[in-house]
Design an enzyme around this catalytic site. Structure first.
Site, PDB file in Angstrom:
ATOM      1  N   LYS A 188       2.197   9.456  -3.159  1.00 35.38           N
ATOM      2  CA  LYS A 188       0.889   9.168  -3.763  1.00 35.38           C
ATOM      3  C   LYS A 188       0.665  10.028  -5.009  1.00 35.38           C
ATOM      4  CE  LYS A 188      -0.818   6.139  -0.830  1.00 35.38           C
ATOM      5  NZ  LYS A 188      -1.194   4.777  -1.243  1.00 35.38           N
ATOM      6  N   CYS A 214       0.799  -1.234   0.000  1.00 33.86           N
ATOM      7  CA  CYS A 214       0.000   0.000   0.000  1.00 33.86           C
ATOM      8  C   CYS A 214       0.823   1.271   0.000  1.00 33.86           C
ATOM      9  CB  CYS A 214      -0.984   0.042   1.156  1.00 33.86           C
ATOM     10  SG  CYS A 214      -0.759  -1.177   2.387  1.00 33.86           S
ATOM     11  N   SER A 256       2.784  -8.149  -2.688  1.00 27.29           N
ATOM     12  CA  SER A 256       1.370  -8.413  -2.997  1.00 27.29           C
ATOM     13  C   SER A 256       1.002  -7.699  -4.290  1.00 27.29           C
ATOM     14  CB  SER A 256       0.502  -7.890  -1.855  1.00 27.29           C
ATOM     15  OG  SER A 256      -0.820  -7.749  -2.306  1.00 27.29           O
TER      16      SER A 256
END
Ligand code: FMN
Ligand code: SF4
Ligand code: SF4
Ligand code: SF4
Ligand code: SF4
Lengths: 545, 595
Positions: free
Chosen positions: B365, B306, B326
C-alpha cells in the site's frame, strides 16, 4: 582468488639463481598474466628439489612435469602450449625419470611392492585405443558378469572383496551398492565422481587419462549390479585431457557395442554421459554434485533421503569415486579372494596415492594398502628432498596432520582410525622442518573459507572466525585463549555443520594441535587483550584473513 | 501409525511423519529454532535446533529429522547444548550490535535466542565491512548486515508468493540474500508485498518507516489530517500490545488515533462498501455485455483489484490478463480520492490542506499510494501509509497506554460501514461481500445462505471455488435467469498463479475471481504484527467474522452513508464521477533498472 589449477614451482637456490631463476620466474608470471591465467596458475619459489646442472628448473604440479634448462623463450612456449592447451612440451622436459608423469609414475621401480590393479595399464597401453585395453583383458569382467553372473552375485563379489570407497570416506562399496540395488524405479543412475577438488590430489585425473576404459567398465559393472542403465561421469571442468580421453573412450565403447543397448547380446542396456563440474570443491560432495548436475547451485542436500533412494532427478543413484570404479573390473575378473591377497584384512587391495611436498620424487604411486608412511616416503618417493620430516597431511586440505610419531603406522583405513586419524582420499603432502605449522594451517583455512558454500551458519561463520584465529597465530599475536577457542569452534563444527566440508577443518587444526601444541602456543601474545564485543569497525586489515 | 521414541528419557508417541521437533513440542520440550518456519521453509541450516540422536555420528537438526521408531533423542546433552550455543554465538560474531537503535529491538528472534542460551559475551570481533542499506523501494528497507541468512524470506518469496525475487548470492562468508541481478530491490521484480519482512526473524527487512512524516503532518497547524484504517487492522493491532491474536480492538484503536491528533478518524471500511457497489455493478455490466449483448470483447473472469501486491504481480507476470482486472481502485485509494474531493468540499476545506493517512496491514500500500495514477483529486490522494506495526510503535512513542483506553467510534460520514466491509480483511471476504449485494440486486431477495456466509469460499485452503445460480431474477436481469456464476478465491500469489494459468489456458471458466496477495488475505498482510502463523490467521479471521455478525447492517448496499454519497456527489454507480475518481487502469511493467 580461485584455488589454482596449476602450481609452477621454481627452485631458487644458489645454483639456479646464478643461471637466472628469478628472471624466469618473473617471465612465467608475466606470460601467465598475459594469458589471463593469473587466477588459475600460481608461480612459487621453492628450495632445490634435487637435480643440479640442469639450468633453471620448473616443476608443474599437479601435472607432475619437470622442465629444465629453461630460457625466456621456452617459458612463452610452455605457457602457450602446456598451460593453455594442455600439451606438455616434450623438448624442454628434464631428461630424468623424476618426478613421474603418467608413464613414469607407473615405472616398475615405484610400484615394485604391489601388483598393480588400478594403474596396471597406465603408461603401458595407448589410452585412446580400445583395442589395446581389450588386449589386456579389458571388458572381460563385464562380459563375464553379464553372461555368467546375476546382478546380486556381482554385488556380493564386490562386498566379499572388501573394497572400500576411495573418495575419502572409505565406505564399503559392496554395501553401498546393496542399498541401491533393491530399490525399484523406472530410472536409476550410476555417477562416477571425478570432481577431484582436493588440492594436491590428481590420482583420478591420471587414471582417466591413462586408462579411461577401466573407469567405463567399472561403471557398467556397477550399473549391471544395481540395475541402472544410465551413467554419468562428473568431471572437474579444468580436466580437459580427462574429458577428451573419456569422451573418446565412451564413443569407442559404444561403437563396439560395449555401451548402449543389449550389451554382449544380453538385455542389459547401459550408456554414459559426461557432465562438467562447476568448479567448487563442495561439488565433490555427492549430494552437492547431484544438485549441480541438476543445474542448481552446488550445495549439499539434506540427508536423508540418501542418493541410494532419491538421488539424481529424484531417482535411486549410486555415486562412487573414479578409483573405486576402476578397481571393480579386476575384482570381478579375478574374484574376491584374489583381491584380498593384497593389502590388509580390513582394507584389501591397493591404494593410489599422490605424493607432493618435500620429497625427492613427488607423483603418483599405487601401493598395497597397509604400507607405512615411512616406506612411502623413503621407498616410493625417494626420501626427503631436503631437511628432515616434520609432518605430513593425509587426504588433502581436509585431512589430518601427522607428526613423526605416525611414520610407522600402516596406511589402511582401520589402522589409521585406531590411532585417531583418517586415511582420506589418497593425497600425501610431506613437509620438512622449515614449514611453520601456523603458516600451513593458515593456507588450509584460506582454502576452506573460500570453499564454504555458505548455506549453513556454523560453517559460514565458523570458518571465518577460525581463519581469524589462525591468522593471528601466524602473525604470532594471538589473544590468550585463542587456542582453546579454536578447539571449541572445531569441535562444534565437527558435530554441527551441515555437510562434511564444514565438519572437516577440525581435522587439520585439531591434529596439528595434537603434535605441535607448544609451537602454536608460542604464538599467543600474553599481553594482548581480546577486544570487547561492540559495534566498532575494528581494524579490518589486522583482523581480516 | 504411531511412532514411539524417547526424548530426554520421556517416552513419546507421535504420528508417522512427525519431526523430532514436533515430537519434542508434544512432550512440552522446547527446542530453539531460527531458520525453520512452518509452511514457509526448513533448510536445516541455522543449526540452532540440533539434538543428539543415539547412533548418529553428528548432531541432527530436529526441525527436519523425522522421528522414527525406537529413536533415542537427547535435547540437553552437553554436546547439543554447547553446539547450539556456539552456533548462536557464531551468528552474533557476524552481526552488528545495534540493538538499541534497531527496529526489532525487543522483538527480535536473535536477541531472544542469545538471551535464552545465556550468551554473555561474543568472543569474536565483528569484521564485516558494512553493506549499504537498500532503501530503493517505497515499501521496504533491507539491511543485509543484520541478515542471519535463515532464508525464510527466500522461502516465502519463492514458494508462498511464487515471485522468486530473492536468492542467495556469493558463497561462504560472503553469502548474502540478493534481489534479482542488481544490488537493490528496485532492480528486481518484486511486488512489494512485504511477506519477506513479515517472516524475517531480525531487523534485516522491514517496512519503510513513515512515522516521522505523519508526526510532521500532525504537528503542522495548517493541515487537516484524516486517517483511515483498513478492515484488517482492528483484528491485529492488539498483538502489538501483548493481546492474544484475534482480539478485536476497534474502539481502542479509534480512541488512540484521536489521541494522536487526527482531525477525523474514518474507516477504509466505508470505501470497502463503496467498492462492492462499484465492483458489483462492474461485474454485472460485464456479465450483461457477455451474456445478453454477445460482446466478445468483454473479459471474464473479472479479477478483484483491491490488493496492490496482486496488481504488481499481474503487471509483471500476466500483462495479457490486465483487461480482466476490475477497474475499481482499491478501497484505500477510493478513500483518498473522496477525502480530497467529496469530504473537503463538504467541510469547506481546501483539498491541498487535507492530509490523508492510511493504516494498512500491507507494505505494498505504501507503493500503491505513490503510483502516478493515484492523484484523481488533483493531489496525491493518499499521503502516507503506516503499517499496523508502525501504528503500534507510534502509539508507544506517544506514551499512550493502549490497553487502558476506552472505546471510541469512527467519525461520519466516511467512518460508517457494514459487516460486508469488515470481511474484506480476509480471504474470501470480498467475494462474500460482493455476492451478498449482487444476489440481492439481481433477484431482489436476500442471499439465502446461513448467516449470509458463503461457506465454500471461507478458510485457509489456497484455492476455493463456489457456484451461485440466479433464479427468479428481477426484470432488468432476466438474462441471468438460471445462469450459474462460477467464482474462485485465491490467496498467496503462488495460488494466484495457478488461477492465472488456468484462465490463460482456458481450462477455467470462472466469472469472478477474488485474489489477495498475502496468505490468508489482509489479516496476514506483510505489515501485520509478527509472527503470522496459520493459527494466528485463523484467530484473526474468527474475530473479523464475529465483528461482521455483530453488525446491524451486513450488506454494503444498506450503508446509508454510501447512499448519501451517490445522492450528493457521485450520481450513480459507474457514473461519470465514479470513473474519474474511483476507477483506473494498469499496464505491463518492468523493474526500475530495466525500464
Ligand atoms: C567437501 C567434499 C568434497 C568431496 N570431494 C570429492 C571428490 O572430489 N571426489 C570424490 O570421489 N569424492 C568426494 N567426496 C566424497 C563424496 O561425497 C562421496 O563420498 C564419494 O564420491 C563416494 O565415493 P566412494 O564411496 O567410491 O568413495 C567429497 C566429499 C565432501 C564432503
Ligand atoms: S558445512 Fe559448509 S559447505 Fe557444507 S553445507 Fe554448510 S556451509 Fe555449505
Ligand atoms: S536484529 Fe536483533 S540482534 Fe540484531 S541489532 Fe536488531 S535487535 Fe539486535
Ligand atoms: S516484498 Fe514480496 S515479492 Fe518482494 S521480495 Fe519480499 S516477498 Fe518477494
Ligand atoms: S533477510 Fe531476514 S528472513 Fe531473509 S535470510 Fe536474512 S534474516 Fe532471514
Amino acid at each position: 582468488m580461485a584455488t589454482p589449477r596449476l602450481y609452477v614451482m621454481i627452485p631458487t637456490d644458489a645454483d639456479t639463481v646464478v643461471v637466472g631463476a628469478r628472471e624466469i620466474k618473473s617471465r612465467f608470471s608475466s606470460e601467465i598474466g598475459a594469458q589471463g591465467l593469473s587466477d588459475q596458475i600460481k608461480v612459487i619459489e621453492t628450495g632445490s628439489f634435487g637435480p643440479s646442472n640442469a639450468g633453471v628448473i620448473a616443476a608443474v604440479q599437479p601435472d607432475g612435469v619437470v622442465y629444465g634448462n629453461l630460457t625466456p623463450e621456452s617459458v612463452g612456449e610452455i605457457v602457450r602450449e602446456h598451460f593453455c592447451k594442455g600439451r606438455i612440451c616434450g623438448r624442454f622436459l628434464l631428461p630424468r625419470e623424476y618426478p613421474p608423469t603418467v608413464e613414469q609414475a607407473t615405472d616398475a621401480r615405484h610400484t615394485q611392492a604391489a601388483g598393480r590393479i588400478v594403474l596396471d595399464n597406465c603408461g603401458r597401453i595407448d589410452p585412446d585405443s580400445i583395442e589395446e585395453y581389450i588386449a589386456t583383458d579389458g571388458y572381460e569382467a563385464l562380459g563375464r558378469a553379464l553372461t555368467e553372473m546375476t546382478p546380486p552375485q556381482v554385488v556380493e563379489t564386490v562386498r566379499e572383496a572388501g573394497l572400500r570407497g576411495r573418495g575419502g570416506a572409505g565406505f564399503p562399496t559392496g554395501l553401498k551398492w546393496s542399498f541401491c540395488a533393491p530399490v525399484q524405479a523406472d530410472r536409476k543412475f550410476v555417477i562416477c565422481n571425478a570432481d577431484e577438488g582436493e588440492p594436491g590430489t590428481f590420482k583420478d585425473r591420471l587414471i582417466m587419462e591413462g586408462d579411461p576404459h577401466k573407469v567405463i567398465e567399472g561403471m557398467a559393472l556397477c550399473g549391471y549390479a544395481i540395475g541402472a542403465s544410465e551413467g554419468y561421469v562428473y568431471i572437474r571442468g579444468e580436466y580437459r585431457l580427462s574429458v577428451e580421453r573419456m569422451r573418446k573412450a565412451i564413443e569407442d565403447a559404444r561403437a563396439m557395442g560395449l555401451l548402449g543397448k543389449g550389451i554382449f547380446g544380453t538385455d542389459f542396456d547401459f550408456d554414459i554421459e559426461i557432465k562438467l563440474g562447476a568448479g567448487a570443491y563442495v561439488c565433490g560432495e555427492e549430494t552437492a554434485l547431484i544438485e549441480s548436475m541438476e543445474g542448481r547451485r552446488g550445495v549439499p542436500r539434506l540427508k536423508p533421503p540418501f542418493p541410494a533412494s532419491c538421488g539424481y532427478l529424484g531417482k535411486p543413484t549410486n555415486v562412487n569415486n573414479v578409483e573405486t570404479l576402476a578397481t571393480v573390473p579386476a575384482i570381478v575378473r579375478n574374484g574376491a579372494a584374489w583381491f584380498r591377497g593384497f593389502g590388509t584384512e580390513n582394507t584389501p587391495g591397493t591404494k593410489v596415492y599422490t605424493i607432493i611436498g618435500h620429497v625427492r620424487r613427488p607423483g603418483l604411486i599405487e601401493v598395497s594398502a597397509g604400507v607405512t608412511l615411512r616406506e612411502i616416503i623413503d621407498e616410493y618417493a625417494g626420501g626427503m628432498s631436503s631437511g628432515t620430516f616434520k609432518m605430513a597431511q593425509l587426504g588433502g586440505t581436509a585431512g589430518d596432520v601427522l607428526g613423526p610419531e605416525m611414520l610407522d603406522v600402516p596406511m589402511d583405513y582401520d589402522a589409521m582410525q585406531k590411532v585417531g586419524h583418517v586415511l582420506g582420499s589418497g593425497a600425501i603432502l610431506v613437509m620438512n622442518q622449515t614449514v611453520e605449522v601456523a603458516d600451513f594451517l593458515d593456507s588450509c583455512m584460506r582454502f576452506f573459507r573460500h570453499e564454504s558454500c555458505g548455506s549453513c551458519n556454523p560453517c559460514r561463520n565458523g570458518l571465518q572466525v577460525l581463519g581469524e584465529i589462525v591468522g593471528r597465530l601466524k602473525k604470532k599475536n594471538a589473544y590468550p585463549g585463542d587456542i582453546e577457542l579454536m578447539e571449541e569452534v572445531c569441535m562444534t563444527l565437527k558435530s554441527a555443520a551441515f555437510c562434511p566440508l564444514g565438519q572437516s577443518p577440525a581435522s587439520p587444526l585439531m591434529s596439528a594441535l595434537r603434535y605441535f601444541r607448544p609451537e602454536l602456543a608460542a604464538a599467543v601474545d600474553p599481553r594482548r587483550e581480546r577486544p570487547r564485543t561492540q559495534r566498532v569497525r575494528l581494524d579490518l586489515v589486522e583482523l581480516a584473513v | 501409525m504411531a511412532i514411539k521414541l524417547t526424548i530426554d528419557n520421556q517416552p513419546v508417541s507421535v504420528a508417522d511423519g512427525a519431526t523430532v521437533l514436533e515430537a519434542a513440542q508434544a512432550t512440552g520440550i522446547k527446542i530453539p529454532t531460527l531458520c525453520h518456519l512452518d509452511g514457509v521453509s526448513s533448510p536445516g541450516s541455522c543449526r540452532v535446533c540440533l539434538v543428539e540422536i543415539e547412533g548418529a555420528r553428528t548432531l541432527q537438526p530436529s526441525c527436519v529429522t523425522a522421528a522414527s521408531e525406537g529413536m533415542v533423542v537427547k535435547t540437553t546433552s552437553k554436546t547439543a547444548r554447547q553446539a547450539r550455543k556456539l552456533s548462536v554465538e557464531l551468528m552474533l560474531a557476524n552481526h552488528p550490535w545495534d540493538c538499541n537503535a534497531c527496529v526489532r529491538n525487543g522483538e527480535c528472534d536473535l536477541q531472544k535466542l542469545a538471551q535464552d542460551m545465556g550468551i554473555a559475551e561474543v568472543r569474536f570481533p565483528y569484521v564485516k565491512p558494512a553493506t549499504p542499506i537498500d532503501q530503493s523501494t517505497d515499501a521496504l528497507v533491507r539491511d543485509m548486515d543484520k541478515c542471519v541468512l535463515c532464508r525464510r524470506c527466500i522461502g516465502v518469496c519463492q514458494d508462498v508468493q511464487g515471485v522468486g525475487t530473492l536468492a542467495p548470492r556469493n558463497r561462504g562468508f560472503d553469502t548474502i540474500v540478493g534481489s534479482g541481478a542488481g544490488d537493490n530491490l528496485c532492480d528486481a521484480i518484486c511486488v512489494q508485498c512485504g511477506q519477506c519482512s513479515a517472516v524475517c526473524p531480525v531487523g534485516a527487512i522491514y517496512e519503510k518507516d513513515s512515522i516521522e512524516d505523519v508526526w510532521g503532518a500532525l504537528d503542522d497547524p495548517s493541515k487537516h489530517v484524516v486517517v483511515q484504517t483498513a478492515p484488517a487492522i482492528r483484528a491485529a493491532l492488539g498483538e502489538c500490545f501483548g493481546l492474544e491474536p484475534g482480539t478485536c480492538v476497534t474502539g481502542k484503536m479509534v480512541t488512540a488515533l484521536r489521541r494522536l491528533g487526527f482531525a477525523k478518524v474514518f474507516d477504509t471500511n466505508f470505501t470497502a462498501d463503496l467498492t462492492i457497489i462499484e465492483e458489483g455493478h462492474e461485474f454485472l455490466t460485464r456479465l450483461k455485455k457477455a451474456l445478453a449483448d454477445g460482446d466478445a470483447s468483454v473479459k471474464l473472469p473479472m479479477f478483484t483489484s483491491c490488493s496492490p501486491g496482486w496488481i504488481n504481480y499481474m503487471e509483471y507476470f500476466y500483462p495479457n490478463l490486465i483487461p480482466n482486472i476490475s477497474t475499481c481502485k482499491s478501497p484505500q485509494q477510493m478513500f483518498g480520492a473522496l477525502a480530497k474531493t467529496y469530504y473537503a468540499e463538504k467541510q469547506g476545506i481546501d483539498p491541498k490542506d487535507v492530509v490523508v493517512v492510511s493504516i494498512m496491514p500491507c507494505t505494498a500500500k505504501k507503493f500503491e499510494c505513490e503510483r502516478d495514477e493515484m492523484n484523481a483529486s488533483g493531489f496525491q490522494d493518499v499521503d502516507y501509509v503506516l503499517t499496523t506495526r508502525e501504528l503500534g510503535r507510534m502509539i508507544k512513542q506517544a506514551g499512550i497506554d493502549f490497553l487502558s483506553l476506552s472505546d471510541g467510534e469512527q467519525d461520519s460520514p466516511m467512518g460508517m460501514s457494514t459487516g460486508a466491509a469488515d470481511i474484506f480483511a480476509n480471504t474470501g471476504g470480498v467475494m462474500e461481500a460482493a455476492i451478498r449485494t449482487v444476489y440481492e440486486v439481481v433477484t431482489g431477495r436476500e442471499l439465502p445462505m446461513d448467516r449470509l456466509h458463503v461457506a465454500p469460499v471461507q478458510g485457509l485452503q489456497g484455492l476455493k471455488e463456489a457456484e451461485l445460480t440466479f433464479q427468479n431474477c428481477l426484470d432488468d436481469w432476466k438474462f441471468l435467469e438460471g445462469v450459474t456464476a462460477k467464482v474462485a478465491v485465491a490467496h498467496g500469489l503462488a495460488n494466484a498463479r495457478k488461477v492465472c494459468e488456468m484462465v490463460a489456458s482456458g481450462e477455467a471458466d470462472y466469472h469472478f475471481v477474488e485474489v489477495m496477495c498475502c496468505p490468508g488475505g489482509c489479516i496476514g498482510g506483510g505489515g501485520q504484527p509478527r509472527l503470522t502463523s496459520n493459527d494466528v490467521r485463523n484467530a484473526r479471521i474468527k474475530a473479523i467474522y464475529a465483528e461482521d455478525e455483530g453488525r446491524p447492517m451486513r450488506k454494503s448496499h444498506e450503508n446509508p452513508a454510501i447512499t448519501q454519497l451517490y445522492k450528493d456527489f457521485l450520481g450513480q454507480p459507474l457514473g461519470h464521477k465514479s470513473h474519474e475518481l474511483l476507477h483506473t487502469g494498469y499496464a505491463a511493467k518492468q523493474p526500475a533498472a530495466t525500464s
